[in-house]
Design a protein around this motif. Sequence first.
Motif, PDB file in Angstrom:
ATOM      1  N   LYS A  10       0.829  -1.202   0.000  1.00 19.71           N
ATOM      2  CA  LYS A  10       0.000   0.000   0.000  1.00 19.71           C
ATOM      3  C   LYS A  10       0.865   1.255   0.000  1.00 19.71           C
ATOM      4  CE  LYS A  10      -3.905  -2.147   2.405  1.00 19.71           C
ATOM      5  NZ  LYS A  10      -4.747  -2.131   3.625  1.00 19.71           N
ATOM      6  N   ASN A  11       1.935   1.236   0.776  1.00 17.19           N
ATOM      7  CA  ASN A  11       2.808   2.404   0.849  1.00 17.19           C
ATOM      8  C   ASN A  11       3.509   2.648  -0.489  1.00 17.19           C
ATOM      9  OD1 ASN A  11       4.256   4.528   2.391  1.00 17.19           O
ATOM     10  ND2 ASN A  11       6.030   3.219   1.986  1.00 17.19           N
ATOM     11  N   MET A  12       4.010   1.591  -1.113  1.00 21.23           N
ATOM     12  CA  MET A  12       4.725   1.726  -2.378  1.00 21.23           C
ATOM     13  C   MET A  12       3.811   2.233  -3.486  1.00 21.23           C
ATOM     14  SD  MET A  12       7.039  -1.150  -4.374  1.00 21.23           S
ATOM     15  CE  MET A  12       5.682  -2.311  -4.492  1.00 21.23           C
ATOM     16  N   ASN A  13       2.531   1.857  -3.419  1.00 22.59           N
ATOM     17  CA  ASN A  13       1.585   2.243  -4.461  1.00 22.59           C
ATOM     18  C   ASN A  13       0.702   3.416  -4.047  1.00 22.59           C
ATOM     19  OD1 ASN A  13       1.606   0.135  -6.863  1.00 22.59           O
ATOM     20  ND2 ASN A  13       2.036  -0.992  -4.974  1.00 22.59           N
ATOM     21  N   HIS A  14       1.109   4.119  -2.990  1.00 21.79           N
ATOM     22  CA  HIS A  14       0.437   5.350  -2.555  1.00 21.79           C
ATOM     23  C   HIS A  14      -1.045   5.108  -2.261  1.00 21.79           C
ATOM     24  CE1 HIS A  14       4.119   7.310  -3.834  1.00 21.79           C
ATOM     25  NE2 HIS A  14       3.978   6.783  -5.027  1.00 21.79           N
ATOM     26  N   MET A  15      -1.323   4.045  -1.507  1.00 17.59           N
ATOM     27  CA  MET A  15      -2.693   3.711  -1.143  1.00 17.59           C
ATOM     28  C   MET A  15      -2.951   4.059   0.318  1.00 17.59           C
ATOM     29  SD  MET A  15      -3.024  -0.003  -3.026  1.00 17.59           S
ATOM     30  CE  MET A  15      -4.684  -0.244  -2.380  1.00 17.59           C
ATOM     31  N   HIS A  16      -4.222   4.203   0.668  1.00 16.31           N
ATOM     32  CA  HIS A  16      -4.600   4.483   2.044  1.00 16.31           C
ATOM     33  C   HIS A  16      -4.435   3.224   2.898  1.00 16.31           C
ATOM     34  CE1 HIS A  16      -6.506   7.743  -0.194  1.00 16.31           C
ATOM     35  NE2 HIS A  16      -6.503   8.435   0.939  1.00 16.31           N
ATOM     36  N   ALA A  17      -3.976   3.419   4.112  1.00 18.07           N
ATOM     37  CA  ALA A  17      -3.643   2.286   4.982  1.00 18.07           C
ATOM     38  C   ALA A  17      -4.851   1.415   5.296  1.00 18.07           C
ATOM     39  CB  ALA A  17      -3.013   2.800   6.277  1.00 18.07           C
ATOM     40  N   GLY A  18      -6.045   2.025   5.397  1.00 17.09           N
ATOM     41  CA  GLY A  18      -7.220   1.270   5.806  1.00 17.09           C
ATOM     42  C   GLY A  18      -7.984   0.601   4.685  1.00 17.09           C
ATOM     43  N   THR A  19      -7.580   0.822   3.444  1.00 12.93           N
ATOM     44  CA  THR A  19      -8.278   0.194   2.316  1.00 12.93           C
ATOM     45  C   THR A  19      -8.146  -1.322   2.394  1.00 12.93           C
ATOM     46  OG1 THR A  19      -8.080   2.090   0.837  1.00 12.93           O
ATOM     47  CG2 THR A  19      -8.276  -0.070  -0.195  1.00 12.93           C
ATOM     48  N   GLY A  20      -9.242  -2.017   2.114  1.00 14.86           N
ATOM     49  CA  GLY A  20      -9.291  -3.462   2.289  1.00 14.86           C
ATOM     50  C   GLY A  20      -8.826  -4.256   1.081  1.00 14.86           C
ATOM     51  N   PRO A  21      -9.160  -5.551   1.049  1.00 12.51           N
ATOM     52  CA  PRO A  21      -8.730  -6.450  -0.029  1.00 12.51           C
ATOM     53  C   PRO A  21      -9.233  -5.997  -1.399  1.00 12.51           C
ATOM     54  CG  PRO A  21      -9.546  -7.701   1.845  1.00 12.51           C
ATOM     55  CD  PRO A  21      -9.904  -6.269   2.106  1.00 12.51           C
ATOM     56  N   VAL A  22      -8.531  -6.440  -2.432  1.00 15.88           N
ATOM     57  CA  VAL A  22      -8.875  -6.076  -3.798  1.00 15.88           C
ATOM     58  C   VAL A  22      -9.331  -7.307  -4.576  1.00 15.88           C
ATOM     59  CG1 VAL A  22      -6.498  -6.392  -4.621  1.00 15.88           C
ATOM     60  CG2 VAL A  22      -8.069  -4.921  -5.900  1.00 15.88           C
ATOM     61  N   THR A  23     -10.341  -7.114  -5.408  1.00 14.11           N
ATOM     62  CA  THR A  23     -10.777  -8.124  -6.372  1.00 14.11           C
ATOM     63  C   THR A  23     -10.551  -7.554  -7.765  1.00 14.11           C
ATOM     64  OG1 THR A  23     -12.453  -9.009  -4.873  1.00 14.11           O
ATOM     65  CG2 THR A  23     -12.710  -9.507  -7.218  1.00 14.11           C
ATOM     66  N   ILE A  24      -9.963  -8.365  -8.634  1.00 12.95           N
ATOM     67  CA  ILE A  24      -9.585  -7.891  -9.968  1.00 12.95           C
ATOM     68  C   ILE A  24     -10.256  -8.770 -11.013  1.00 12.95           C
ATOM     69  CG2 ILE A  24      -7.678  -7.383 -11.530  1.00 12.95           C
ATOM     70  CD1 ILE A  24      -5.852  -7.302  -9.051  1.00 12.95           C
ATOM     71  N   LYS A  25     -10.958  -8.134 -11.932  1.00  7.12           N
ATOM     72  CA  LYS A  25     -11.645  -8.863 -12.999  1.00  7.12           C
ATOM     73  C   LYS A  25     -11.164  -8.339 -14.343  1.00  7.12           C
ATOM     74  CE  LYS A  25     -16.163 -11.000 -13.556  1.00  7.12           C
ATOM     75  NZ  LYS A  25     -15.800 -12.198 -12.803  1.00  7.12           N
ATOM     76  N   MET A  26     -10.698  -9.238 -15.198  1.00  5.07           N
ATOM     77  CA  MET A  26     -10.189  -8.854 -16.509  1.00  5.07           C
ATOM     78  C   MET A  26     -11.260  -9.101 -17.562  1.00  5.07           C
ATOM     79  SD  MET A  26      -7.366  -7.572 -17.868  1.00  5.07           S
ATOM     80  CE  MET A  26      -5.806  -8.143 -17.184  1.00  5.07           C
ATOM     81  N   THR A  27     -11.490  -8.091 -18.390  1.00  4.85           N
ATOM     82  CA  THR A  27     -12.550  -8.129 -19.390  1.00  4.85           C
ATOM     83  C   THR A  27     -11.968  -7.977 -20.784  1.00  4.85           C
ATOM     84  OG1 THR A  27     -14.094  -7.129 -17.822  1.00  4.85           O
ATOM     85  CG2 THR A  27     -14.693  -7.026 -20.141  1.00  4.85           C
ATOM     86  N   ARG A  28     -12.397  -8.836 -21.691  1.00  5.79           N
ATOM     87  CA  ARG A  28     -11.957  -8.703 -23.079  1.00  5.79           C
ATOM     88  C   ARG A  28     -12.791  -7.642 -23.769  1.00  5.79           C
ATOM     89  NH1 ARG A  28      -9.893 -12.762 -27.708  1.00  5.79           N
ATOM     90  NH2 ARG A  28     -10.124 -11.322 -29.445  1.00  5.79           N
ATOM     91  N   ALA A  29     -12.105  -6.650 -24.328  1.00  7.92           N
ATOM     92  CA  ALA A  29     -12.781  -5.545 -25.008  1.00  7.92           C
ATOM     93  C   ALA A  29     -12.624  -5.703 -26.515  1.00  7.92           C
ATOM     94  CB  ALA A  29     -12.219  -4.207 -24.539  1.00  7.92           C
ATOM     95  N   GLY A  30     -13.333  -6.660 -27.081  1.00 11.21           N
ATOM     96  CA  GLY A  30     -13.282  -6.875 -28.523  1.00 11.21           C
ATOM     97  C   GLY A  30     -11.894  -7.246 -28.991  1.00 11.21           C
ATOM     98  N   ASP A  31     -11.414  -6.551 -30.026  1.00  6.31           N
ATOM     99  CA  ASP A  31     -10.090  -6.818 -30.573  1.00  6.31           C
ATOM    100  C   ASP A  31      -9.072  -5.776 -30.134  1.00  6.31           C
ATOM    101  OD1 ASP A  31     -10.817  -9.126 -31.956  1.00  6.31           O
ATOM    102  OD2 ASP A  31     -11.570  -7.972 -33.648  1.00  6.31           O
ATOM    103  N   GLY A  32      -9.392  -5.055 -29.060  1.00 10.95           N
ATOM    104  CA  GLY A  32      -8.461  -4.060 -28.537  1.00 10.95           C
ATOM    105  C   GLY A  32      -7.919  -4.476 -27.194  1.00 10.95           C
ATOM    106  N   ALA A  33      -7.351  -3.516 -26.490  1.00  6.07           N
ATOM    107  CA  ALA A  33      -6.774  -3.801 -25.184  1.00  6.07           C
ATOM    108  C   ALA A  33      -7.854  -4.270 -24.211  1.00  6.07           C
ATOM    109  CB  ALA A  33      -6.092  -2.546 -24.641  1.00  6.07           C
ATOM    110  N   ASN A  34      -7.469  -5.162 -23.297  1.00  6.51           N
ATOM    111  CA  ASN A  34      -8.390  -5.634 -22.273  1.00  6.51           C
ATOM    112  C   ASN A  34      -8.609  -4.554 -21.218  1.00  6.51           C
ATOM    113  OD1 ASN A  34      -8.503  -8.459 -23.297  1.00  6.51           O
ATOM    114  ND2 ASN A  34      -6.336  -8.421 -22.769  1.00  6.51           N
ATOM    115  N   ILE A  35      -9.716  -4.657 -20.498  1.00  3.28           N
ATOM    116  CA  ILE A  35     -10.041  -3.727 -19.419  1.00  3.28           C
ATOM    117  C   ILE A  35      -9.946  -4.481 -18.097  1.00  3.28           C
ATOM    118  CG2 ILE A  35     -11.738  -2.147 -18.458  1.00  3.28           C
ATOM    119  CD1 ILE A  35     -10.757  -1.309 -21.189  1.00  3.28           C
ATOM    120  N   GLU A  36      -9.105  -3.990 -17.187  1.00  4.28           N
ATOM    121  CA  GLU A  36      -8.915  -4.629 -15.888  1.00  4.28           C
ATOM    122  C   GLU A  36      -9.626  -3.798 -14.820  1.00  4.28           C
ATOM    123  OE1 GLU A  36      -5.238  -6.737 -13.461  1.00  4.28           O
ATOM    124  OE2 GLU A  36      -4.846  -4.908 -14.605  1.00  4.28           O
ATOM    125  N   LEU A  37     -10.605  -4.403 -14.167  1.00  6.89           N
ATOM    126  CA  LEU A  37     -11.420  -3.710 -13.170  1.00  6.89           C
ATOM    127  C   LEU A  37     -10.931  -4.054 -11.768  1.00  6.89           C
ATOM    128  CD1 LEU A  37     -14.920  -4.441 -14.751  1.00  6.89           C
ATOM    129  CD2 LEU A  37     -13.464  -2.434 -15.094  1.00  6.89           C
TER     130      LEU A  37
END
Length: 342
Positions: free
Chosen positions: A88-115
């Motif tokens: 969190k410190n290295m990525n300039h995040m708030h100390a109290g922010t909780g766990p992260v869930t990451i979902k990768m989406t295919r955006a047609g024939d272009g770059a993917n979108i990571e949520l």
Amino acid sequence: MSQIISTTVKDARLSQYAGKILALFAIVLATTFPAITARAQDKATLSGVDHIGINVPDLPQAVQFFSDVLGFTAVTQIGPVSLDSNWKNMNHMHAGTGPVTIKMTRAGDGANIELFYYEKNEGSQQQPGGDDIGATHIAFYTPDIKQSVAYLKSKKVTFLGEPFTMPVGDTEGETWVYFLTPWGAKMELVSYPNGKGYEKKHPAIRLWSPAASTEKPAANDTLSKAQLQQLAATHLQIWNTRDAATRLTRLETLYASDVVFVDAAYISTGLKELNDFIGHLQQQHNTFNFSLARIDANHNAVRLFWNYGDKAHPAAVKGMDLMLVENGKIKSLHAFLDTVNK
């Protein structure tokens, strides 16, 4: 697609924010490394943009927007993953922010979108203004991440740690590392020359990758095997779409206007007749959905083996669709019924 978006996205603030994000992406792509020419790109072994990361306040809502409104496809997910204080410190995040869930989406024939969705997010909930930094990062694919890192370090680029290879899960085999632009925006190098873990499952839909961008059709109107597999998987999704108007709009993007559909007892021509047939089928079996069994594709011909049933009996019916593709769209569709399990 633009008509769908303009009809669905009525919130002016969301439209304004989307415009700012697109503008930011354009600025980042144009100014990230103004001194790096095509020759420098070769030295860095960068193939193109792999994905774009976006923080979202509501993951189901975001997935629904990208899939139902924009027509993209969610493919992989990791998390929730707890983040330690050093990260969190290295990525300039708030100390109290909780766990992260990451979902990768295919955006047609272009770059993917990571949520990215953070539980108990202590970060700003306000949408960025015109001069705010709004995107989390843009990732560039490289077949040789060591060479890329060495080259960028020679240009005095700051890295946030060292390359890390994912050991397990959907992203097994993927190596990545973050770095900073001169103004502090976070970018990423990513590499998976031997593929990712989820590909071992032989999914019907794969994430787009610059690594495969050199794959070319055998002829001007011949789709690659991967493109045909993507087309067939989308075909199955359309047949599971319940809303008739939405289904017709999606049919127009995938099928020729004069598509011919044939099964043992019915023949139709055109999109309206096909849409009506699908609607009638759904009325007869309102709890049933199609699911993929297997896809074979070869020179603009596709065999799609499917199951059809409800949650209790997902393979109550089994069959196969034979599709012929012309100019990137399904020109004819023959459905074969194999078995009915009672």
